[in-house]
Write an enzyme that holds these catalytic residues in place. Structure first.
Site, short mmCIF file in Angstrom:
data_model
loop_
_atom_site.label_atom_id
_atom_site.label_comp_id
_atom_site.label_asym_id
_atom_site.label_seq_id
_atom_site.Cartn_x
_atom_site.Cartn_y
_atom_site.Cartn_z
N ARG A 14 -2.72 -81.90 -8.76
CA ARG A 14 -2.30 -80.50 -8.18
C ARG A 14 -3.15 -80.01 -6.91
NH1 ARG A 14 0.30 -82.50 -10.95
NH2 ARG A 14 1.23 -81.65 -13.13
N SER A 30 3.18 -72.69 -15.36
CA SER A 30 1.84 -73.26 -15.90
C SER A 30 0.89 -72.38 -15.02
CB SER A 30 1.78 -74.60 -15.64
OG SER A 30 2.60 -75.44 -16.59
N GLU A 35 -3.73 -72.83 -11.76
CA GLU A 35 -3.15 -73.56 -10.77
C GLU A 35 -2.20 -72.53 -9.80
OE1 GLU A 35 0.96 -76.22 -11.57
OE2 GLU A 35 -0.63 -76.33 -13.01
#
Length: 346
Positions: A168, A243, A342
């Site tokens: 990520r 998420s 995130e």
């Protein structure tokens, strides 16, 4: 004619559905239009935010600068490298929806993106954080991207190595943050199916569909869409950004300690250690399904997926950030594991 609007509500442009305003707001549909906007005095002097689908943002306050919405479209199969009959290069405009690109690839009988079905957001945002799901990541098929440098308006091409992809992560979230605007992405996809069904949930769903033997890319996409819809709330119904936290990676020694204390803890081997599902940690810490705020609650943690923070209607970004900080502290206290968002918090 390009227009620079003032004091624009960003509620329709962020999937949390938060009511915040941008001092200036403009759309661009090409690299040339972006350059024209960058030449405006109001834009030159202001902080800039490039907006795609708004699916990975948490606004905690009004944005005092200029929001530039990327609406560059276009999907095509490139004719270069025709000597390699097993792959095809697909070029997508950064303003295209990511799932739209996945569907386009499937319609062309190309594989490589099916595990990334139904991920919200636009193509341009995908390489910024190397999106991934169900055993696949963007970098698995990435060939290059084109981007405009904000300071100069120059167009630059970045190969995979230059993007510095990680979990990520990319160079565009680190050293080159806020310096470039992605205008197009080129991916190398396969003309022959290469099924990736390493995730147990994917295998179980395919079996429930009665699919025996080797699944097709269409089968895998359908399974991924089914799983995501069963676990994740639709932003059109409940404000969320998918998420909220990354899955933490811990050393093998730390995981062994956690396993001794919590035998049911899941973990997946990664280079240098073990990846632990953040959703499991959050759920074990007692946060799943929590609602905060007056009445039935304005915000909280989704009742089917603890990894997702939700806005039930009238929450503020500040309230959601405070909730995230409480969850981080709770998991740290109970497990000695650090969670990291995130989502980009502004």
């Amino acid at each position: 004619m390009l227009s620079l609007e003032e004091n624009v509500s960003l509620r329709p442009y962020n999937t949390f559905g938060l009511e915040v305003q941008a001092r200036y707001f403009a759309r661009f549909g090409s690299a040339d239009e972006l350059r024209q906007l960058l030449a405006l005095p109001q834009v030159q002097a202001a902080e800039k935010l490039i907006l795609g689908g708004g699916s990975n943002l948490l606004f905690t306050q009004d944005f005092a600068g200029v929001v530039l919405k990327n609406e560059i479209r276009g999907l095509e199969i490139l004719t270069e490298n025709t000597d390699d009959a097993t792959t095809a290069l697909v070029r997508a405009g950064a303003g295209e929806s990511w799932h739209g690109l996945v569907e386009y690839a499937l319609s062309q009988e190309l594989s490589g993106l099916e595990n990334l079905s139904l991920i919200p957001g636009t193509v341009g945002a995908a390489p910024l954080q190397n999106i991934g799901a169900y055993g696949a990541e963007l970098r698995d098929t990435f060939e290059r991207l084109e981007a405009v440098e904000l300071a100069t308006g120059a167009l630059r091409t970045f190969g995979a190595a230059e993007c510095g992809f990680g979990y990520r992560e990319s160079v565009f979230k680190g050293p080159l943050k806020n310096q470039f605007v992605v205008t197009a992405v080129v991916l190398r996809l396969h003309r022959q199916a290469r099924p990736n069904v390493q995730y147990g949930a994917l295998q179980e769903t395919l079996a429930s569909f009665g699919i025996a033997g080797e699944p097709t890319p269409h089968d895998i996409s359908r399974a991924v869409v089914h799983i995501r819809r069963s676990k994740l709330p639709d932003p059109a119904e409940i404000g969320n950004a998918g998420s909220f936290f990354k899955n933490p990676e811990v050393s093998q020694r730390k995981f062994d300690e956690l396993k001794a204390q919590h035998p049911a803890i899941p973990g997946y081997p990664v280079p240098g250690g073990v990846k632990v599902p953040a959703g499991w940690l959050i759920e074990q810490a007692g946060w799943k399904g929590l609602r905060r705020g007056p009445g039935a609650g304005t915000h909280g943690v989704h009742d089917r997926q603890a990894l997702v923070l939700v806005n039930h209607g009238e929450a503020t970004g500040h309230e959601l950030r405070l909730l995230a900080e409480e969850i981080i502290q709770s998991v740290r206290s109970q497990f000695g594991v650090e969670l990291h968002p995130e989502v980009n918090i502004l």
